[in-house]
Each structure stands twice: as structure tokens, then as C-alpha cells.
Design a protein around this motif. Structure first.
Motif, PDB file in Angstrom:
ATOM      1  N   VAL A   1      12.434   3.956  18.597  1.00 26.24           N
ATOM      2  CA  VAL A   1      11.020   3.842  18.954  1.00 26.24           C
ATOM      3  C   VAL A   1      10.762   2.522  19.667  1.00 26.24           C
ATOM      4  N   GLY A   2      11.314   1.449  19.146  1.00 27.37           N
ATOM      5  CA  GLY A   2      11.095   0.132  19.741  1.00 27.37           C
ATOM      6  C   GLY A   2      11.646   0.020  21.148  1.00 27.37           C
ATOM      7  N   ASN A   3      12.670   0.835  21.459  1.00 28.18           N
ATOM      8  CA  ASN A   3      13.268   0.805  22.789  1.00 28.18           C
ATOM      9  C   ASN A   3      12.772   1.931  23.690  1.00 28.18           C
ATOM     10  N   GLY A   4      11.651   2.537  23.310  1.00 22.35           N
ATOM     11  CA  GLY A   4      10.965   3.452  24.217  1.00 22.35           C
ATOM     12  C   GLY A   4      11.438   4.879  24.254  1.00 22.35           C
ATOM     13  N   PHE A   5      12.160   5.343  23.237  1.00 20.27           N
ATOM     14  CA  PHE A   5      12.660   6.713  23.264  1.00 20.27           C
ATOM     15  C   PHE A   5      11.662   7.734  22.727  1.00 20.27           C
ATOM     16  N   GLY A   6      10.516   7.288  22.274  1.00 21.10           N
ATOM     17  CA  GLY A   6       9.507   8.210  21.791  1.00 21.10           C
ATOM     18  C   GLY A   6       8.682   7.596  20.682  1.00 21.10           C
ATOM     19  N   PHE A   7       7.705   8.374  20.212  1.00 23.45           N
ATOM     20  CA  PHE A   7       6.900   7.929  19.076  1.00 23.45           C
ATOM     21  C   PHE A   7       7.527   8.465  17.798  1.00 23.45           C
ATOM     22  N   SER A   8       7.066   7.980  16.672  1.00 28.10           N
ATOM     23  CA  SER A   8       7.467   8.537  15.391  1.00 28.10           C
ATOM     24  C   SER A   8       6.275   8.479  14.450  1.00 28.10           C
TER      25      SER A   8
END
Length: 318
Positions: free
Chosen positions: A234-241
Motif C-alpha cells: 500500500v505504501g508503495n502505491g500498489f492499491g488501497f487496503s
């Protein structure tokens, strides 16, 4: 009426756990005939066959043996607790305390609580496991643990649960995510973005159910087996959680990690309760009672877990 002693029960329990008379004799530092005689005496007293004897391959418990083993463990633990209580009257709490916790929040919540407990009761030897909810319930039922720190999901009706903190779900995105400037959001908006899902039994079902209860299906782009991996993705921009553990607790534990932004959900979603579970038939040892009391009265001392909405008791929903 013939009876058996706690010593004979202990011999039986150790032999059952090790599936071996020889192993039990070595562990308990007694002779093999003493172990065999204790088992034979219990079998004659109860008119039950407790073991199947395998030539040169040890023992295996019968169904009756497994049931008696579980009850015997609880009885021996109560006896040990009674002895510790008698010894500790007017003295410090001592003995061994076996705990188990759900892994998603355990490293964020328990170390601080254990530190405070050890400072108050240095004579207690602490042992703590992390397990799935199924493992937690089984471990409590079998008498392997006295207390569990877990969520109010799939807790059997005959098991006691005391809620400590109510933890509502919320969305989490990275600092560079298109939604990072939002303070609140609907689930319908979220499903248009890729999701990073904590692929852990119980957590997975809980977070997905938040969407499915509204007829929505999130775009799960990545599945992770640990909270660290979820946070990293999430912190590296792969999506929300979706999280329900307070974000401030993560920041305190691992400063300097990729920035995360919490976004409140506008839709109503069930909040989980983090609490203490224990079997109702088990009389807590002095050490376990001291830990339970500390956790109940320790609001605000565990960083990040300071929600004011704290239920007295929570029951699982259907």
C-alpha cells in the motif's frame, strides 16, 4: 469406590502427549513401570481403554483417552493454579502463564502489555504464541493456553469473551495514491481502485464481507500473508487496503516506513472488538487473573489502542 491421584493423571497426560511410556518416564524422571502402572490403574478405575498399544511404536490415544486427556489437562492446570495461589497468598504472583494471540495485531499490542505485566510481576514466566482463530479456539479448549487476545469473530458460545477495544474498519492508501487527499470515502468509490488484501483466514473473510454485504466486489490486485507486506504494498502505491488496527500503532512500531493515509468509511461496517477469550470452565491461575485484570484496566497505556468506545462484553454475530 476406587480413585486415582493427580500424580497418576499427570503420568497419563504426559504419556498421552508424547505417545510413549518411555518418553514420559524420561521427562518425569520416574521408571517406566510407574507410568504403566498409573495408566493401568486409571483404565481399571474408569473401565475405559485409554490407549492402543503398538508393538515397538509406542501408544496412540483412543477417543475416550483423548477426551479424558483434555479434561485431565484442565484439572491439573487448576491444581497447579491452586497451589500457586496458596503459595502466593501475601506474596508475589508467580508461575508460568501461557497466552495466545491473533497475529495481525499481536506485535502492535502485546509487547507493551507484556512489558508492563513483567514489571509488575517479575516472578511470572510468560509464554506467548500467535495462531489463527481456529488454532486459538482449539488451544483454549484443550487447555494449552489460559488466555487469548483475539477478535470477537467465531468465538464459541460457551467461551467467555471480554471486549477491550472496538476497532472499526477504515481504508488505507499510500501518500501518492489518487485518494490520499480524501478524509472519507464510500465503498462504492473504493471498488474502482485496485485492492491489497490481507489473505489471512478470518481477516480475509471479514474485509471482503464489508463489500459483499452491499453487493460490491473489490478489485483484489494483490494478496499478502502478513500485515508488513500489506503495508509495504500500500505504501508503495500498489492499491488501497482495509485496516481495523489503529494506524498510529503501526507508525509507533516501525517509524520511517512508507507513509500511509487513513480514510474513514462513510458506509456502516461492523467494528471488531479486540478482547480476551478464555474457557468458562477454567479457573484462572493467579498469574492469568493478574494479566486479565491488567489488560482490562490498562486503557490508554498501550500506544494506539485508546478507543473510548469499549464494550463490556461482545458476542460474535451470525
Amino acid at each position: 469406590m476406587r480413585q486415582f491421584t493427580l500424580k497418576q493423571l499427570r503420568y497419563f497426560v504426559v504419556a498421552g502427549e508424547l505417545s510413549s511410556v518411555t518418553g514420559a518416564a524420561k521427562k518425569l524422571h520416574v521408571s517406566q513401570p510407574s507410568i504403566s502402572a498409573a495408566i493401568q490403574h486409571i483404565e481399571e478405575t474408569t473401565a475405559l481403554q485409554l490407549f492402543v498399544r503398538h508393538h515397538a511404536r509406542g501408544l496412540s490415544l483412543t477417543p475416550s483417552g483423548r477426551q479424558l486427556l483434555q479434561r485431565a489437562r484442565n484439572l491439573l492446570r487448576e491444581a497447579d493454579g491452586l497451589q500457586q495461589f496458596a503459595v502466593s497468598l501475601g506474596e508475589e504472583v508467580s508461575g508460568e502463564l501461557r497466552l495466545v494471540a491473533f497475529p495481525t495485531f499481536a506485535p502492535l499490542y502485546l509487547p507493551q502489555l507484556l512489558r508492563r505485566f513483567t514489571d509488575l510481576h517479575p516472578a511470572v514466566s510468560l509464554y506467548c504464541d500467535e495462531k489463527t482463530q481456529l488454532g486459538i479456539v482449539r488451544g483454549l479448549s484443550r487447555g494449552e493456553y489460559e488466555l487469548a487476545f483475539t477478535y470477537d469473530l467465531q468465538i464459541p458460545e460457551d467461551m467467555d469473551f471480554f471486549g477491550l477495544y472496538r476497532l472499526p474498519p477504515y481504508a488505507v492508501v499510500g501518500a501518492d495514491h489518487p485518494l490520499s487527499n480524501r478524509e472519507s470515502i464510500t465503498l462504492e468509490e473504493l471498488v474502482h481502485f485496485p485492492m491489497v488484501l490481507l489473505d489471512w483466514a478470518l481477516s480475509r473473510e471479514y474485509f471482503l464481507s464489508i463489500f459483499t454485504q452491499r453487493g460490491l466486489s473489490p478489485r483484489v490486485a494483490h494478496r499478502a500473508k502478513s500485515m508488513d507486506m500489506v503495508r509495504g504494498l500500500v505504501g508503495n502505491g500498489f492499491g488501497f487496503s482495509l485496516f481495523n488496527t489503529p494506524l498510529s500503532a503501526f507508525g509507533r512500531l516501525t517509524p520511517g516506513r512508507p507513509g500511509l493515509k487513513a480514510i474513514a468509511l462513510r458506509d456502516e461496517a461492523r467494528a471488531l472488538s479486540l478482547g480476551i477469550a478464555c474457557p468458562p470452565a477454567l479457573r484462572l491461575s493467579p498469574a492469568a487473573e493478574a494479566m486479565r485484570t491488567l489488560a482490562i484496566n490498562d486503557e490508554g497505556h498501550v500506544a494506539g489502542f485508546d478507543h473510548p468506545d469499549r464494550p463490556a462484553k461482545s458476542q460474535p454475530e451470525d
